[in-house]
Design a protein around this motif. Structure first.
Motif, short mmCIF file in Angstrom:
data_model
loop_
_atom_site.label_atom_id
_atom_site.label_comp_id
_atom_site.label_asym_id
_atom_site.label_seq_id
_atom_site.Cartn_x
_atom_site.Cartn_y
_atom_site.Cartn_z
N UNK A 3 84.96 -59.94 95.78
CA UNK A 3 85.96 -58.90 95.95
C UNK A 3 85.54 -57.93 97.03
N UNK A 4 86.48 -57.54 97.86
CA UNK A 4 86.15 -56.62 98.95
C UNK A 4 85.85 -55.24 98.38
N UNK A 5 85.01 -54.50 99.07
CA UNK A 5 84.66 -53.16 98.65
C UNK A 5 84.99 -52.22 99.78
N UNK A 55 71.17 -49.92 97.81
CA UNK A 55 70.66 -51.23 97.45
C UNK A 55 71.73 -52.31 97.53
N UNK A 56 71.30 -53.53 97.84
CA UNK A 56 72.11 -54.70 97.61
C UNK A 56 71.74 -55.19 96.22
N UNK A 57 72.74 -55.37 95.35
CA UNK A 57 72.47 -55.77 93.97
C UNK A 57 73.53 -56.73 93.50
N UNK A 58 73.18 -57.58 92.54
CA UNK A 58 74.13 -58.58 92.06
C UNK A 58 75.36 -57.90 91.48
N UNK A 59 76.53 -58.44 91.81
CA UNK A 59 77.81 -57.82 91.50
C UNK A 59 78.05 -57.66 90.00
N UNK A 60 77.41 -58.49 89.16
CA UNK A 60 77.59 -58.40 87.72
C UNK A 60 77.19 -57.02 87.17
N UNK A 61 76.27 -56.35 87.85
CA UNK A 61 75.80 -55.05 87.38
C UNK A 61 76.86 -53.97 87.47
N UNK A 62 77.86 -54.16 88.34
CA UNK A 62 78.90 -53.14 88.53
C UNK A 62 79.74 -52.95 87.26
N UNK A 63 79.79 -53.96 86.40
CA UNK A 63 80.60 -53.89 85.18
C UNK A 63 79.82 -53.38 83.98
N UNK A 64 78.53 -53.14 84.12
CA UNK A 64 77.72 -52.65 83.02
C UNK A 64 77.91 -51.14 82.85
N UNK A 67 76.27 -48.32 96.74
CA UNK A 67 75.44 -49.51 96.79
C UNK A 67 76.34 -50.72 97.06
N UNK A 68 75.73 -51.84 97.34
CA UNK A 68 76.48 -53.00 97.86
C UNK A 68 76.38 -54.17 96.89
N UNK A 69 77.51 -54.60 96.29
CA UNK A 69 77.48 -55.74 95.37
C UNK A 69 77.38 -57.06 96.12
N UNK A 126 79.05 -58.61 101.38
CA UNK A 126 77.85 -57.79 101.24
C UNK A 126 77.17 -57.61 102.60
N UNK A 127 77.12 -58.68 103.37
CA UNK A 127 76.51 -58.61 104.70
C UNK A 127 77.24 -57.58 105.57
#
Length: 293
Positions: A15-17, A130-139, A151-153, A163-164
């Protein structure tokens, strides 16, 4: 907040951010007094913990603007907790630019690594992204600081192109972007860096931004990879050491060449491994001899 940088080569399904423009935020600039206090620790013998007065002074003076509410609240809350549970040995901060876009390439050992790196960067007057795995955004607990802190998912199921692009925009905006090139850490390891993704090299060659190699050691003793509860006795010492920027001048602009990306990645990880060797007081073994899952 374990990060998962990836090779960004093709359009993916992440998903775009929203990407902030340079005009949306003034270029970050480190507080000179904070940097002097933090870097004064380098005068102590290697391995000696940072004095309490330095940590308290940095806590009072470090940047509180441009962090986002959730991210800023988490930093202010976790700083004294980290002071209480571990000793700090933060060195080489003079190599982290006081302003302007920069990439920090860091080895990965534990789930608490990002917390340690936040403390290290704030001690240099820089607010890290930070670049971090996108799953963390829903926690519930972790998601708010990630969303508010720009931060960047990274979608590990896709190519990572979104992310790039976000990371490149962040660097151009003058941000301090932290990348874990290994993309994670194994449950069982000898602690030496593993084979890395080329994402950080691609960002560096596309932007020309300096890449600062950072070694860290001790977070794996505070919270081992397989542990659910940290080890408080004996207190761990969190060692972080930054080195001089990696020389990639001959490769800048060649991010489309696989050979150039691999050469840049190897240079970066060699320097990160050297910093880790200094902290451990050991000579790193060859890549093929390193133990990991």
């Amino acid at each position: 907040m374990s990060s998962q940088p990836d090779d960004a080569t093709d359009a993916g399904s992440q998903p775009s951010i929203p990407v902030a423009k340079a005009s949306d935020h003034p270029e970050p600039r480190a507080h000179p007094r904070v940097r002097r206090i933090a870097q004064g620790h380098d005068k102590r013998p290697p391995g000696r913990a940072m004095r309490l007065w330095r940590k308290l002074a940095i806590w009072l003076l470090y940047p509180r603007l441009d962090r986002g509410f959730g991210y800023g609240f988490a930093i202010d809350l976790l700083w004294p907790v980290l002071m209480a549970v571990a000793r700090w040995d933060f060195r080489g901060g003079r190599h982290v630019p006081a302003r302007g876009g920069v990439l920090l390439a860091v080895n990965h050992l534990s789930h608490v690594d990002p917390i340690v790196l936040v403390a290290y960067c704030m001690a240099q007057g820089r607010v890290p992204r930070f670049l971090a795995m996108s799953e963390l955004w829903d926690m519930k607990i972790v998601g708010a600081p990630l969303r508010g802190g720009r931060h960047i998912p990274v979608d590990r199921r896709a190519s990572g192109i979104e992310a790039y692009r976000a990371a490149v925009e962040g660097v151009k905006r003058g941000e301090c972007i932290v990348v874990y090139p290994e993309g994670g850490f194994p449950d069982h390891s000898d602690g030496w860096p593993r084979k890395a993704h080329t994402g950080v090299a691609r960002m560096a060659l596309a932007t020309g931004a300096p890449v600062i190699p950072v070694g860290q050691w001790g977070s794996n003793q505070l919270l081992p990879p397989t542990a659910k509860v940290g080890t408080l006795v004996p207190r761990a010492t969190l060692h972080v050491l930054a080195g001089e920027p990696v020389d990639l001048s001959d490769l800048v602009g060649k991010q489309g060449r696989r050979s150039a990306l691999q050469e840049a990645t190897d240079r970066i990880m060699d320097r990160v491994t050297e910093r880790l060797g200094e902290l451990r007081g050991e000579v790193p073994p060859p890549m093929e001899e390193r133990v990991s899952d």
